[in-house]
Design a protein around this motif. Structure first.
Motif, PDB file in Angstrom:
ATOM      1  N   ASP A  45      -6.097   3.396   4.900  1.00 51.42           N
ATOM      2  CA  ASP A  45      -5.241   1.666   4.529  1.00 51.42           C
ATOM      3  C   ASP A  45      -4.299   0.783   6.013  1.00 51.42           C
ATOM      4  O   ASP A  45      -4.476   0.171   6.093  1.00 51.42           O
ATOM      5  CB  ASP A  45      -5.337   1.709   3.734  1.00 51.42           C
ATOM      6  CG  ASP A  45      -6.348   0.997   2.294  1.00 51.42           C
ATOM      7  OD1 ASP A  45      -8.127   0.781   3.467  1.00 51.42           O
ATOM      8  OD2 ASP A  45      -6.656   1.348   1.771  1.00 51.42           O
ATOM      9  N   TYR A  48      -9.187  11.980  -2.957  1.00 48.66           N
ATOM     10  CA  TYR A  48     -10.153  11.111  -1.649  1.00 48.66           C
ATOM     11  C   TYR A  48      -9.994   9.399  -2.160  1.00 48.66           C
ATOM     12  O   TYR A  48      -9.874   8.766  -0.833  1.00 48.66           O
ATOM     13  CB  TYR A  48     -11.416  11.279  -2.601  1.00 48.66           C
ATOM     14  CG  TYR A  48     -12.080  11.730  -2.165  1.00 48.66           C
ATOM     15  CD1 TYR A  48     -12.452  12.415  -0.850  1.00 48.66           C
ATOM     16  CD2 TYR A  48     -12.454  13.373  -3.086  1.00 48.66           C
ATOM     17  CE1 TYR A  48     -13.328  13.965  -0.501  1.00 48.66           C
ATOM     18  CE2 TYR A  48     -13.797  14.329  -2.576  1.00 48.66           C
ATOM     19  CZ  TYR A  48     -13.977  14.388  -1.263  1.00 48.66           C
ATOM     20  OH  TYR A  48     -14.820  15.681  -1.310  1.00 48.66           O
ATOM     21  N   GLN A  49      -8.799   9.050  -2.855  1.00 54.68           N
ATOM     22  CA  GLN A  49      -8.521   7.643  -2.893  1.00 54.68           C
ATOM     23  C   GLN A  49      -7.540   7.449  -2.039  1.00 54.68           C
ATOM     24  O   GLN A  49      -6.649   6.694  -2.027  1.00 54.68           O
ATOM     25  CB  GLN A  49      -7.994   7.672  -4.539  1.00 54.68           C
ATOM     26  CG  GLN A  49      -7.218   6.165  -5.038  1.00 54.68           C
ATOM     27  CD  GLN A  49      -7.650   5.087  -6.020  1.00 54.68           C
ATOM     28  OE1 GLN A  49      -8.169   5.944  -7.114  1.00 54.68           O
ATOM     29  NE2 GLN A  49      -6.975   4.092  -6.248  1.00 54.68           N
ATOM     30  N   ASP A  71      -8.083   7.925   1.670  1.00 59.39           N
ATOM     31  CA  ASP A  71      -8.476   6.175   1.601  1.00 59.39           C
ATOM     32  C   ASP A  71      -7.266   5.432   1.756  1.00 59.39           C
ATOM     33  O   ASP A  71      -7.557   4.709   2.840  1.00 59.39           O
ATOM     34  CB  ASP A  71      -8.995   5.462   0.154  1.00 59.39           C
ATOM     35  CG  ASP A  71     -10.769   6.651   0.958  1.00 59.39           C
ATOM     36  OD1 ASP A  71     -11.117   6.945   1.795  1.00 59.39           O
ATOM     37  OD2 ASP A  71     -10.839   6.468   0.505  1.00 59.39           O
ATOM     38  N   TRP A  72      -5.745   5.274   1.213  1.00 55.47           N
ATOM     39  CA  TRP A  72      -4.978   4.218   1.242  1.00 55.47           C
ATOM     40  C   TRP A  72      -4.404   4.385   1.718  1.00 55.47           C
ATOM     41  O   TRP A  72      -3.466   3.717   2.644  1.00 55.47           O
ATOM     42  CB  TRP A  72      -4.336   4.944  -0.248  1.00 55.47           C
ATOM     43  CG  TRP A  72      -4.793   3.998  -1.776  1.00 55.47           C
ATOM     44  CD1 TRP A  72      -6.221   2.758  -1.562  1.00 55.47           C
ATOM     45  CD2 TRP A  72      -4.702   3.540  -2.480  1.00 55.47           C
ATOM     46  NE1 TRP A  72      -6.605   2.828  -2.857  1.00 55.47           N
ATOM     47  CE2 TRP A  72      -5.027   2.759  -3.588  1.00 55.47           C
ATOM     48  CE3 TRP A  72      -3.205   4.683  -3.794  1.00 55.47           C
ATOM     49  CZ2 TRP A  72      -4.875   2.545  -5.244  1.00 55.47           C
ATOM     50  CZ3 TRP A  72      -3.189   3.478  -4.534  1.00 55.47           C
ATOM     51  CH2 TRP A  72      -3.838   3.377  -5.983  1.00 55.47           C
ATOM     52  N   ASP A 102       1.762   1.786  -3.542  1.00 55.89           N
ATOM     53  CA  ASP A 102       0.648   2.247  -4.610  1.00 55.89           C
ATOM     54  C   ASP A 102       0.364   3.669  -4.161  1.00 55.89           C
ATOM     55  O   ASP A 102      -0.089   4.614  -5.427  1.00 55.89           O
ATOM     56  CB  ASP A 102      -0.675   1.309  -3.926  1.00 55.89           C
ATOM     57  CG  ASP A 102      -0.310  -0.287  -4.896  1.00 55.89           C
ATOM     58  OD1 ASP A 102       1.014   0.136  -5.489  1.00 55.89           O
ATOM     59  OD2 ASP A 102      -0.856  -0.751  -4.462  1.00 55.89           O
ATOM     60  N   MET A 153     -10.998  13.329  -7.454  1.00 52.99           N
ATOM     61  CA  MET A 153     -10.883  11.909  -7.395  1.00 52.99           C
ATOM     62  C   MET A 153     -10.145  10.860  -6.119  1.00 52.99           C
ATOM     63  O   MET A 153      -9.953  10.628  -6.349  1.00 52.99           O
ATOM     64  CB  MET A 153     -11.723  11.561  -8.497  1.00 52.99           C
ATOM     65  CG  MET A 153     -11.487   9.890  -8.725  1.00 52.99           C
ATOM     66  SD  MET A 153     -11.940   9.425 -10.607  1.00 52.99           S
ATOM     67  CE  MET A 153     -10.023   9.367 -11.362  1.00 52.99           C
ATOM     68  N   PHE A 154      -8.459  11.707  -7.089  1.00 49.87           N
ATOM     69  CA  PHE A 154      -7.670  10.945  -6.793  1.00 49.87           C
ATOM     70  C   PHE A 154      -7.278  10.730  -5.246  1.00 49.87           C
ATOM     71  O   PHE A 154      -6.734  10.364  -4.485  1.00 49.87           O
ATOM     72  CB  PHE A 154      -6.684  10.922  -7.982  1.00 49.87           C
ATOM     73  CG  PHE A 154      -6.651  10.396  -8.659  1.00 49.87           C
ATOM     74  CD1 PHE A 154      -6.043   8.838  -8.888  1.00 49.87           C
ATOM     75  CD2 PHE A 154      -6.465  11.035 -10.013  1.00 49.87           C
ATOM     76  CE1 PHE A 154      -6.264   7.734  -9.957  1.00 49.87           C
ATOM     77  CE2 PHE A 154      -6.826  10.051 -11.716  1.00 49.87           C
ATOM     78  CZ  PHE A 154      -6.881   8.556 -11.277  1.00 49.87           C
ATOM     79  N   ARG A 181     -11.954  14.385   4.889  1.00 50.88           N
ATOM     80  CA  ARG A 181     -12.699  14.325   3.516  1.00 50.88           C
ATOM     81  C   ARG A 181     -13.101  14.851   3.485  1.00 50.88           C
ATOM     82  O   ARG A 181     -13.628  15.822   2.791  1.00 50.88           O
ATOM     83  CB  ARG A 181     -13.264  12.929   3.411  1.00 50.88           C
ATOM     84  CG  ARG A 181     -12.694  12.088   3.554  1.00 50.88           C
ATOM     85  CD  ARG A 181     -13.599  10.592   3.871  1.00 50.88           C
ATOM     86  NE  ARG A 181     -14.347   9.855   1.693  1.00 50.88           N
ATOM     87  CZ  ARG A 181     -13.876   9.488   1.511  1.00 50.88           C
ATOM     88  NH1 ARG A 181     -12.998   8.672   0.788  1.00 50.88           N
ATOM     89  NH2 ARG A 181     -14.845  10.006   0.466  1.00 50.88           N
ATOM     90  N   LEU A 187       1.136   6.008  -7.366  1.00 50.02           N
ATOM     91  CA  LEU A 187      -0.116   6.970  -7.805  1.00 50.02           C
ATOM     92  C   LEU A 187       0.648   8.641  -7.335  1.00 50.02           C
ATOM     93  O   LEU A 187       0.410   9.782  -8.267  1.00 50.02           O
ATOM     94  CB  LEU A 187      -1.542   7.090  -6.928  1.00 50.02           C
ATOM     95  CG  LEU A 187      -2.732   8.044  -7.170  1.00 50.02           C
ATOM     96  CD1 LEU A 187      -2.591   7.778  -8.992  1.00 50.02           C
ATOM     97  CD2 LEU A 187      -3.871   7.503  -5.909  1.00 50.02           C
ATOM     98  N   LYS A 243       0.884  -1.494   0.253  1.00 51.31           N
ATOM     99  CA  LYS A 243      -0.359  -0.212   0.355  1.00 51.31           C
ATOM    100  C   LYS A 243       0.958   1.603  -0.009  1.00 51.31           C
ATOM    101  O   LYS A 243       0.368   2.107  -0.902  1.00 51.31           O
ATOM    102  CB  LYS A 243      -0.923   0.218   1.251  1.00 51.31           C
ATOM    103  CG  LYS A 243      -1.786   1.366   1.408  1.00 51.31           C
ATOM    104  CD  LYS A 243      -3.379   1.332   0.021  1.00 51.31           C
ATOM    105  CE  LYS A 243      -4.278  -0.144   0.078  1.00 51.31           C
ATOM    106  NZ  LYS A 243      -4.738  -0.322  -0.847  1.00 51.31           N
TER     107      LYS A 243
END
Length: 226
Positions: free
Chosen positions: A207, A199-200, A203-204, A101, A196-197, A180, A105, A98
């Protein structure tokens, strides 16, 4: 570490490679601190350099995972099951994956953290990394637990670590909700695709804490079977 020396570690204790793997996983996650420092400064050359460290640690963790899977003896005279150890190392490895990742990104899009969110995001990141550090501390007690027969003071210490890990993960949930909400307030001012990214990424990063908490939960489940 060569295969022979790695097998030598197994001969002494099959638990030590698990601890080494979690140490490497935590180094990978911790490397995100330097990575995001470069991101906040919009220094993408420095970010690429920091990402290279993240990738290097992830690859080292991945290699340790493969060695553990290939060399963990099938007939262990231990109170813990081989399948439990293999599941634990897989859970640990997801943290490093993670982290890689996240850095991938971010650099792939040169995605900036909006200045109004930087302070809150950094606090969120640090708290999530507190979870990976606590997971490392928890797994680090594995060898001592084995020596004490999985009971007594060591067992109490590990139970406390797991409780702390759960509390940290709960903190990150609260921070994530607030972050958020803060992003939502300014999202119309930003590139919609970047939003959009972002928010991702939020989240990551969360994680990292969730996966660390799962490491603790898997470890706790394994101890409950002893």
């Amino acid at each position: 570490m060569s295969v022979n020396s790695f097998l030598g570690v197994f001969a002494k204790s099959p638990i030590k490679p698990m601890i080494q793997h979690m140490d490497e996983v935590n180094r990978c996650a911790e490397a995100l601190k330097q990575f995001f420092k470069a991101v906040y400064a919009n220094d993408w050359d420095a970010a690429e350099t920091a990402r290279a460290s993240v990738v290097e640690y992830e690859q080292k963790a991945d290699e340790l995972k493969r060695k553990i899977r290939l060399n963990l003896p099938g007939g262990l005279f231990m109170p813990v099951e081989r399948t439990d150890l293999l599941e634990l190392v897989s859970q640990q490895d997801r943290i490093a994956n993670k982290a890689k990742d996240i850095s991938g990104l971010m650099t792939g899009r040169q995605l900036q953290i909006p200045e109004p969110l930087t302070e809150a995001f950094d606090a969120y990141l640090i708290r999530c990394l507190d979870a990976t550090e606590k997971a490392k501390e928890t797994i680090g007690e594995f060898d001592d637990l084995l020596e004490t027969g999985f009971k007594g003071r060591e067992r109490d210490l590990v139970n406390n670590f797991i409780a702390e890990l759960d509390a940290i993960e709960a903190d990150t949930d609260v921070l994530q909700v607030q972050l958020r909400q803060d992003l939502r307030k300014i999202e119309t001012e930003l590139n919609p695709v970047d939003v959009m990214f972002l928010y991702q990424i939020i989240d990551w990063v969360g994680d990292l804490a969730d996966l660390s908490e799962r490491v603790g939960a898997r470890f706790e489940l394994m101890l409950a079977r002893v």
